[in-house]
Design a protein around this motif. Structure first.
Motif, mmCIF file in Angstrom:
data_model
loop_
_atom_site.group_PDB
_atom_site.id
_atom_site.type_symbol
_atom_site.label_atom_id
_atom_site.label_comp_id
_atom_site.label_asym_id
_atom_site.label_seq_id
_atom_site.Cartn_x
_atom_site.Cartn_y
_atom_site.Cartn_z
ATOM 1 N N ASN A 157 9.329 -2.451 -6.588
ATOM 2 C CA ASN A 157 8.452 -2.425 -7.764
ATOM 3 C C ASN A 157 8.022 -1.011 -8.138
ATOM 4 N N GLY A 158 8.794 -0.034 -7.677
ATOM 5 C CA GLY A 158 8.471 1.350 -8.014
ATOM 6 C C GLY A 158 7.279 1.894 -7.252
ATOM 7 N N GLU A 159 7.022 1.340 -6.063
ATOM 8 C CA GLU A 159 5.881 1.787 -5.272
ATOM 9 C C GLU A 159 5.906 3.281 -4.985
ATOM 10 N N ASP A 160 7.107 3.871 -4.949
ATOM 11 C CA ASP A 160 7.233 5.294 -4.614
ATOM 12 C C ASP A 160 7.545 6.178 -5.819
ATOM 13 N N VAL A 161 7.457 5.623 -7.026
ATOM 14 C CA VAL A 161 7.776 6.414 -8.229
ATOM 15 C C VAL A 161 6.565 7.211 -8.699
ATOM 16 N N ASN A 162 5.396 6.569 -8.713
ATOM 17 C CA ASN A 162 4.183 7.223 -9.199
ATOM 18 C C ASN A 162 2.975 6.482 -8.651
ATOM 19 N N LYS A 163 1.821 7.088 -8.732
ATOM 20 C CA LYS A 163 0.577 6.421 -8.335
ATOM 21 C C LYS A 163 0.040 5.654 -9.539
ATOM 22 N N GLY A 164 -0.057 4.331 -9.381
ATOM 23 C CA GLY A 164 -0.511 3.484 -10.466
ATOM 24 C C GLY A 164 -2.022 3.324 -10.472
ATOM 25 N N TRP A 165 -2.495 2.402 -11.317
ATOM 26 C CA TRP A 165 -3.932 2.236 -11.533
ATOM 27 C C TRP A 165 -4.674 1.808 -10.262
ATOM 28 N N ILE A 166 -4.141 0.848 -9.533
ATOM 29 C CA ILE A 166 -4.831 0.370 -8.333
ATOM 30 C C ILE A 166 -4.909 1.479 -7.294
ATOM 31 N N GLN A 167 -3.826 2.231 -7.133
ATOM 32 C CA GLN A 167 -3.829 3.338 -6.177
ATOM 33 C C GLN A 167 -4.823 4.410 -6.594
ATOM 34 N N LYS A 168 -4.934 4.674 -7.889
ATOM 35 C CA LYS A 168 -5.896 5.674 -8.353
ATOM 36 C C LYS A 168 -7.320 5.254 -7.995
ATOM 37 N N VAL A 169 -7.621 3.951 -8.106
ATOM 38 C CA VAL A 169 -8.955 3.479 -7.725
ATOM 39 C C VAL A 169 -9.157 3.627 -6.220
ATOM 40 N N ARG A 170 -8.133 3.315 -5.429
ATOM 41 C CA ARG A 170 -8.236 3.508 -3.971
ATOM 42 C C ARG A 170 -8.647 4.944 -3.640
ATOM 43 N N GLU A 171 -8.036 5.895 -4.334
ATOM 44 C CA GLU A 171 -8.248 7.302 -4.008
ATOM 45 C C GLU A 171 -9.500 7.883 -4.653
ATOM 46 N N GLU A 172 -9.861 7.400 -5.839
ATOM 47 C CA GLU A 172 -10.936 8.022 -6.598
ATOM 48 C C GLU A 172 -12.257 7.267 -6.532
ATOM 49 N N ALA A 173 -12.210 5.972 -6.223
ATOM 50 C CA ALA A 173 -13.437 5.165 -6.246
ATOM 51 C C ALA A 173 -13.273 3.973 -5.310
ATOM 52 N N ALA A 174 -13.257 4.249 -4.014
ATOM 53 C CA ALA A 174 -12.979 3.206 -3.022
ATOM 54 C C ALA A 174 -13.976 2.056 -3.079
ATOM 55 N N ALA A 175 -15.191 2.320 -3.543
ATOM 56 C CA ALA A 175 -16.206 1.263 -3.621
ATOM 57 C C ALA A 175 -15.870 0.217 -4.677
ATOM 58 N N GLN A 176 -14.929 0.540 -5.563
ATOM 59 C CA GLN A 176 -14.590 -0.378 -6.654
ATOM 60 C C GLN A 176 -13.427 -1.303 -6.300
ATOM 61 N N ILE A 177 -12.955 -1.261 -5.063
ATOM 62 C CA ILE A 177 -11.846 -2.129 -4.664
ATOM 63 C C ILE A 177 -12.133 -2.763 -3.312
ATOM 64 N N ASP A 178 -11.911 -4.062 -3.217
ATOM 65 C CA ASP A 178 -12.090 -4.833 -1.985
ATOM 66 C C ASP A 178 -10.723 -5.377 -1.571
ATOM 67 N N GLU A 179 -10.211 -4.903 -0.445
ATOM 68 C CA GLU A 179 -8.898 -5.330 0.043
ATOM 69 C C GLU A 179 -8.993 -6.027 1.398
ATOM 70 N N ASP A 180 -10.185 -6.538 1.711
ATOM 71 C CA ASP A 180 -10.373 -7.199 3.000
ATOM 72 C C ASP A 180 -9.723 -8.577 3.049
ATOM 73 N N GLY A 181 -9.458 -9.159 1.882
ATOM 74 C CA GLY A 181 -8.867 -10.497 1.828
ATOM 75 C C GLY A 181 -9.937 -11.573 1.831
ATOM 76 N N LEU A 182 -9.712 -12.614 1.053
ATOM 77 C CA LEU A 182 -10.651 -13.732 1.016
ATOM 78 C C LEU A 182 -9.922 -14.990 0.577
ATOM 79 N N THR A 183 -10.541 -16.139 0.849
ATOM 80 C CA THR A 183 -10.004 -17.428 0.424
ATOM 81 C C THR A 183 -10.939 -18.058 -0.600
ATOM 82 N N PHE A 184 -10.383 -18.953 -1.399
ATOM 83 C CA PHE A 184 -11.192 -19.650 -2.402
ATOM 84 C C PHE A 184 -10.657 -21.069 -2.565
#
Length: 345
Positions: free
Chosen positions: A167-194
């Motif tokens: 999926n082009g993971e190594d082509v460029n840094k996309g939107w989700i990756q930019k949030v990981r790097e620039e604003a970690a508080a805005q992303i939750d990757e711990d996993g959850l069920t619903f």
């Protein structure tokens, strides 16, 4: 077996098309040429006109430099005020968010080919129709990947590997990756069920509300916010809705232009193309941007009879930007709750 050569009429059509393309840019046939900035932007506008609806929701911005400041999101919170001018001067507030983190466009190749068998199918079309069909395939290949990388990109490799990064993971840094790097508080990757009383969250509405709560209060209730929900999560909901309502239209769900939309936590919900599974994002669509450096699109079209195809080499400087990182909430790793199996006595 693939067609090894073009018919006489097919060869004539291809020659006419290539001559027209190169004549329009004032270059000799077979040379690499620069694409005019107006044509560069028009390529994306045409993609929207021909069904790439998600590009029409977000920003596709042409920037003059390869590196610089963000364009900014036109959401600044409260700007209306009052000033005691006997004591101090009135001060203006920016209507565009100002972020010290800028952009840096990355050299990006999009090289495609169309085999003779496909080209020969168009041999009875008019030159205009032939050109439109070729352009549609070329355009779709390019813009689909722009969106795909926007969601999945995590790194910038010197040489990319499609086998390990489909999926082009190594082509460029996309939107989700930019949030990981620039604003970690805005992303939750711990996993959850619903989807169950024993799950982490009772239903999808609660998941969306949780993503919404990551956004500051002064932006949280803006009517322009949208929930992006992955197809695997939406499909569970949609199947349940169809089972409950049969063939009747519902207020909750509609199918339009391959989009499944609904209302979750008071927000319009959309499943964008190529959106990663198990993911909910709440933001303004225009908070997501693709930056293209003006005049960086270069193209070289080559008839390659040794491979029975036409090869189309393209390069462009591209970056993915979240204009205001506070104005986005991301939850990843979401799965539907599966009750534990109770062993039979």
């Amino acid at each position: 077996m693939a067609k090894k050569s073009l018919s006489v009429q097919g060869r004539t059509q291809l020659k006419t098309y290539l001559n027209n393309v190169y004549a329009s840019v004032g270059s000799a046939l077979g040379e690499q040429f620069d694409v005019e900035p107006s044509v560069q932007q028009r390529l994306y506008e045409k993609a929207v006109e021909h069904g790439a609806w998600f590009l029409g929701m977000i920003n596709v911005a042409v920037v003059t430099e390869i590196k610089g400041e963000k364009v900014g999101l036109m959401v600044a919170g409260l700007i209306t005020k009052r000033t005691n001018t006997n004591a101090t001067d009135r001060q203006t507030s920016s209507v565009v968010s100002e972020d010290s983190r800028g952009y840096e466009c990355q050299f990006t190749e999009t090289d495609v080919h169309i085999n003779y068998a496909k080209l020969d199918q168009w041999r009875n079309r008019t030159p205009q129709q032939y050109g439109d069909l070729y352009s549609a395939l070329y355009r779709k290949a390019m813009v689909d990947d722009r969106v795909r990388i926007g969601w999945h990109g995590v790194s910038i490799a010197t040489t990319t590997n499609k086998a390990t990064s489909p999926n082009g993971e190594d082509v460029n840094k996309g939107w989700i990756q930019k949030v990981r790097e620039e604003a970690a508080a805005q992303i939750d990757e711990d996993g959850l069920t619903f989807g169950h009383a024993d799950a982490d969250m009772r239903n999808l509405d609660v998941v969306v509300e949780s993503a919404k709560q990551m956004i500051p209060e002064h932006l949280r209730d803006d009517s322009e916010l949208v929930a992006f929900i992955s197809s695997d999560l939406m499909s569970d909901y949609r199947l349940e809705s169809l089972a409950a309502n049969g063939d009747k239209a519902t207020e909750k769900t509609q199918v339009n232009d391959n989009r499944v939309t609904g209302i979750f936590a008071g927000l319009k919900a959309i499943t964008p193309p190529f959106f990663p599974s198990g993911t909910v994002i709440v933001t303004y669509p225009e908070n997501l941007s693709i930056y293209l450096q003006e005049g960086s699109l270069r193209r070289h079209i080559k008839d390659e009879p040794k491979r029975s195809r036409v090869e189309d080499y393209n390069s462009e400087n591209v970056d993915y930007i979240v204009e205001e990182t506070d104005a986005i909430g991301i939850i990843k790793g979401i799965t539907k709750y599966v009750p534990p199996v109770v062993p039979a006595e």
